[in-house]
Write a protein that holds these residues in place. Structure first.
Motif, PDB file in Angstrom:
ATOM      1  N   TYR A 198      -2.080 -19.729  -4.807  1.00 56.21           N
ATOM      2  CA  TYR A 198      -0.986 -20.665  -4.575  1.00 56.21           C
ATOM      3  C   TYR A 198      -1.164 -21.472  -3.295  1.00 56.21           C
ATOM      4  N   GLY A 199      -2.340 -21.362  -2.677  1.00 60.24           N
ATOM      5  CA  GLY A 199      -2.601 -22.123  -1.470  1.00 60.24           C
ATOM      6  C   GLY A 199      -1.882 -21.601  -0.247  1.00 60.24           C
ATOM      7  N   MET A 200      -1.422 -20.329  -0.292  1.00 64.01           N
ATOM      8  CA  MET A 200      -0.675 -19.747   0.820  1.00 64.01           C
ATOM      9  C   MET A 200      -1.192 -18.345   1.120  1.00 64.01           C
ATOM     10  N   PHE A 201      -1.093 -17.979   2.385  1.00 61.59           N
ATOM     11  CA  PHE A 201      -1.387 -16.607   2.800  1.00 61.59           C
ATOM     12  C   PHE A 201      -0.063 -15.858   2.776  1.00 61.59           C
ATOM     13  N   ARG A 202       0.164 -15.015   1.761  1.00 57.76           N
ATOM     14  CA  ARG A 202       1.499 -14.514   1.444  1.00 57.76           C
ATOM     15  C   ARG A 202       1.743 -13.088   1.952  1.00 57.76           C
ATOM     16  N   VAL A 203       1.231 -12.767   3.128  1.00 58.55           N
ATOM     17  CA  VAL A 203       1.350 -11.387   3.603  1.00 58.55           C
ATOM     18  C   VAL A 203       2.806 -11.002   3.869  1.00 58.55           C
ATOM     19  N   SER A 204       3.630 -11.940   4.352  1.00 54.60           N
ATOM     20  CA  SER A 204       5.035 -11.595   4.585  1.00 54.60           C
ATOM     21  C   SER A 204       5.743 -11.319   3.270  1.00 54.60           C
ATOM     22  N   GLU A 205       5.318 -11.988   2.193  1.00 54.30           N
ATOM     23  CA  GLU A 205       5.885 -11.699   0.874  1.00 54.30           C
ATOM     24  C   GLU A 205       5.500 -10.290   0.427  1.00 54.30           C
ATOM     25  N   LEU A 206       4.261  -9.875   0.719  1.00 53.81           N
ATOM     26  CA  LEU A 206       3.839  -8.519   0.388  1.00 53.81           C
ATOM     27  C   LEU A 206       4.665  -7.493   1.170  1.00 53.81           C
ATOM     28  N   HIS A 207       4.874  -7.748   2.459  1.00 57.03           N
ATOM     29  CA  HIS A 207       5.685  -6.845   3.266  1.00 57.03           C
ATOM     30  C   HIS A 207       7.063  -6.647   2.649  1.00 57.03           C
ATOM     31  N   LYS A 208       7.691  -7.738   2.281  1.00 52.22           N
ATOM     32  CA  LYS A 208       9.034  -7.658   1.705  1.00 52.22           C
ATOM     33  C   LYS A 208       9.014  -6.940   0.358  1.00 52.22           C
ATOM     34  N   LEU A 209       7.958  -7.142  -0.403  1.00 50.02           N
ATOM     35  CA  LEU A 209       7.855  -6.515  -1.719  1.00 50.02           C
ATOM     36  C   LEU A 209       7.725  -4.999  -1.607  1.00 50.02           C
ATOM     37  N   ILE A 210       6.936  -4.523  -0.650  1.00 51.75           N
ATOM     38  CA  ILE A 210       6.801  -3.079  -0.444  1.00 51.75           C
ATOM     39  C   ILE A 210       8.162  -2.463  -0.136  1.00 51.75           C
ATOM     40  N   ARG A 211       8.977  -3.182   0.628  1.00 50.42           N
ATOM     41  CA  ARG A 211      10.319  -2.701   0.946  1.00 50.42           C
ATOM     42  C   ARG A 211      11.271  -2.848  -0.240  1.00 50.42           C
ATOM     43  N   ASP A 212      11.148  -3.935  -0.987  1.00 52.48           N
ATOM     44  CA  ASP A 212      12.132  -4.241  -2.030  1.00 52.48           C
ATOM     45  C   ASP A 212      11.891  -3.520  -3.346  1.00 52.48           C
ATOM     46  N   VAL A 213      10.637  -3.174  -3.660  1.00 48.65           N
ATOM     47  CA  VAL A 213      10.373  -2.508  -4.930  1.00 48.65           C
ATOM     48  C   VAL A 213      11.230  -1.237  -4.973  1.00 48.65           C
ATOM     49  N   PRO A 214      12.047  -1.060  -6.011  1.00 49.82           N
ATOM     50  CA  PRO A 214      13.047   0.018  -6.003  1.00 49.82           C
ATOM     51  C   PRO A 214      12.474   1.389  -6.358  1.00 49.82           C
ATOM     52  N   LYS A 215      11.272   1.640  -5.907  1.00 51.70           N
ATOM     53  CA  LYS A 215      10.580   2.894  -6.168  1.00 51.70           C
ATOM     54  C   LYS A 215       9.886   3.313  -4.875  1.00 51.70           C
ATOM     55  N   PRO A 216       9.891   4.605  -4.530  1.00 51.88           N
ATOM     56  CA  PRO A 216       9.242   5.027  -3.289  1.00 51.88           C
ATOM     57  C   PRO A 216       7.746   4.671  -3.284  1.00 51.88           C
ATOM     58  N   VAL A 217       7.284   4.215  -2.135  1.00 55.06           N
ATOM     59  CA  VAL A 217       5.876   3.873  -1.950  1.00 55.06           C
ATOM     60  C   VAL A 217       5.267   4.845  -0.946  1.00 55.06           C
ATOM     61  N   ILE A 218       4.222   5.540  -1.374  1.00 51.09           N
ATOM     62  CA  ILE A 218       3.504   6.502  -0.537  1.00 51.09           C
ATOM     63  C   ILE A 218       2.199   5.869  -0.066  1.00 51.09           C
ATOM     64  N   ALA A 219       1.971   5.846   1.234  1.00 48.86           N
ATOM     65  CA  ALA A 219       0.675   5.434   1.775  1.00 48.86           C
ATOM     66  C   ALA A 219      -0.209   6.665   1.903  1.00 48.86           C
ATOM     67  N   ALA A 220      -1.369   6.637   1.250  1.00 46.42           N
ATOM     68  CA  ALA A 220      -2.376   7.685   1.410  1.00 46.42           C
ATOM     69  C   ALA A 220      -3.452   7.107   2.324  1.00 46.42           C
ATOM     70  N   VAL A 221      -3.331   7.384   3.609  1.00 43.82           N
ATOM     71  CA  VAL A 221      -4.170   6.739   4.626  1.00 43.82           C
ATOM     72  C   VAL A 221      -5.480   7.508   4.732  1.00 43.82           C
ATOM     73  N   ASN A 222      -6.495   6.990   4.082  1.00 45.21           N
ATOM     74  CA  ASN A 222      -7.765   7.689   3.900  1.00 45.21           C
ATOM     75  C   ASN A 222      -8.809   7.358   4.962  1.00 45.21           C
ATOM     76  N   GLY A 223      -8.424   6.618   5.992  1.00 43.06           N
ATOM     77  CA  GLY A 223      -9.372   6.246   7.037  1.00 43.06           C
ATOM     78  C   GLY A 223      -8.659   5.377   8.055  1.00 43.06           C
ATOM     79  N   VAL A 224      -9.343   4.379   8.567  1.00 44.41           N
ATOM     80  CA  VAL A 224      -8.774   3.511   9.582  1.00 44.41           C
ATOM     81  C   VAL A 224      -7.640   2.673   8.991  1.00 44.41           C
ATOM     82  N   ALA A 225      -6.504   2.674   9.681  1.00 47.18           N
ATOM     83  CA  ALA A 225      -5.390   1.779   9.364  1.00 47.18           C
ATOM     84  C   ALA A 225      -5.108   0.986  10.628  1.00 47.18           C
ATOM     85  N   VAL A 226      -5.610  -0.226  10.676  1.00 49.96           N
ATOM     86  CA  VAL A 226      -5.547  -0.996  11.916  1.00 49.96           C
ATOM     87  C   VAL A 226      -5.064  -2.411  11.603  1.00 49.96           C
TER      88      VAL A 226
END
Length: 272
Positions: A90-118
Motif C-alpha cells: 500500500y506504499g506505507m510502512f504500517r508498523v503502528s497499524e501492526l502495534h494496534k492490531l496486536i492489542r485489538d485482536v480479541p484473542k490473547p497473543v503470546i510472544a515466544a521470544v526465541n532469541g534477540v528481541a531488540v
C-alpha cells in the motif's frame, strides 16, 4: 457467525499455521535476524487479521524463525541501502497499524521470544499479552544507536510495564539485558530452555483454548482500556519518525550500523 476457514495466502516473510485452538505466526527472515521490512509488516498484519477472523483460533503465538532472533526490529541494512524499509503493498510502512492490531485482536497473543528481541522487535513482544523467553534470549532497544526511535507504544507502554526509570534506561543506553534480568523487570512472564520454548508456549495456548473466549475478549479489552489513549501518541510518533528517518542524522546511524563502525552524531547535537 461465519464458519468457513479463511484461505491464507502464501507469505514470503511470515509463516502462518493453525494447530488445535491456536495460530502460530512466525517471522521467517532468519538470515536477517528476523528483522522486518515493509513487506514483513504487511504480511504480519494480514496474518493477525486472518487469526482474528478464524473461528478455530482462540489464541495466537508470535515467534521468530531459528534460534538466534525473535526479531531484530526494522531492517537497518535495507534502510541504509534504500533510505526506507522497502516496498509495501500500500506504499506505507504500517508498523503502528501492526502495534494496534496486536492489542485489538480479541484473542490473547503470546510472544515466544526465541532469541534477540531488540528495537522494533522488542516493542512487538512488549505489546503481546504474555511473553515467554528462551534462556538465551536478549532484550533491549537500539534506536538512538542507529538513528531511530519509537515515541509511541514503544516508550509509553513500556513505561507501564517496567516503570519510568527502567524504560528510560532501556532506551537511553541501548544495552541488551539477559532473560533473567528481563524477568526480574517484568518484561517476561517465564523463562524456559530454548529447545522447549515453542512447546511450552503451545501448552499455554492450549490452556487458553479451554477458557471462555468471550471472557478473555472482555478481559483483554479491559486491560487495554487504561492505555488506549497512547494510540494517539503512537500516530504522532510514527509521523515524526517518518520525517526523521530521511534526515542526515538518521542516515548516519543506519550507515554506521551497516558499515559496522561507530556513528558520529556530533553535527546533530542541536537538532537534525
Amino acid at each position: 457467525m461465519p464458519t468457513d476457514t479463511p484461505q491464507v495466502p502464501d507469505f514470503e516473510d511470515v509463516l502462518y499455521e493453525v494447530e488445535e485452538t491456536f495460530a502460530v505466526i512466525t517471522i521467517n527472515r532468519p538470515e536477517a535476524f528476523n528483522a522486518f521490512r515493509s513487506q514483513t509488516i504487511d504480511e504480519l498484519i494480514e496474518a493477525f487479521t486472518f487469526a482474528w477472523g478464524d473461528t478455530r483460533v482462540r489464541s495466537i503465538i508470535l515467534t521468530g524463525s531459528g534460534e538466534k532472533a525473535f526479531c531484530a526490529g526494522g531492517d537497518v541494512k535495507q534502510k541504509a541501502a534504500t533510505g526506507d524499509y522497502g516496498p509495501s503493498r500500500y506504499g506505507m510502512f504500517r508498523v503502528s497499524e501492526l502495534h494496534k492490531l496486536i492489542r485489538d485482536v480479541p484473542k490473547p497473543v503470546i510472544a515466544a521470544v526465541n532469541g534477540v528481541a531488540v528495537g522494533g522487535g522488542h516493542v512487538l513482544h512488549v505489546l503481546c499479552d504474555i511473553s515467554y523467553a528462551a534462556e538465551h534470549a536478549r532484550f533491549g532497544q537500539a534506536g538512538p544507536k542507529v538513528g531511530s526511535f519509537d515515541a509511541g507504544f514503544g516508550t509509553a507502554f513500556l513505561a507501564r510495564v517496567v516503570g519510568e526509570k527502567r524504560a528510560r534506561e532501556i532506551w537511553y543506553f541501548t544495552e541488551l539485558m539477559d532473560a533473567q534480568k528481563a524477568e526480574r523487570w517484568g518484561l517476561v512472564n517465564d523463562i524456559v530452555p530454548g529447545e522447549e520454548l515453542l512447546d511450552f508456549a503451545k501448552e499455554r495456548a492450549r490452556a487458553l483454548g479451554r477458557q471462555a473466549p468471550t471472557a478473555l475478549r472482555f478481559l483483554k479489552q479491559s486491560f487495554n482500556a487504561d492505555s488506549d489513549h497512547q494510540t494517539g501518541f503512537t500516530h504522532l510518533a510514527m509521523s515524526a519518525l517518518d520525517l526523521y528517518q530521511h534526515s542526515p542524522e538518521s542516515h548516519e546511524g543506519a550507515a554506521a550500523f551497516s558499515e559496522k563502525r561507530a556513528a558520529d552524531f556530533t553535527p546533530y547535537v542541536n537538532g537534525f
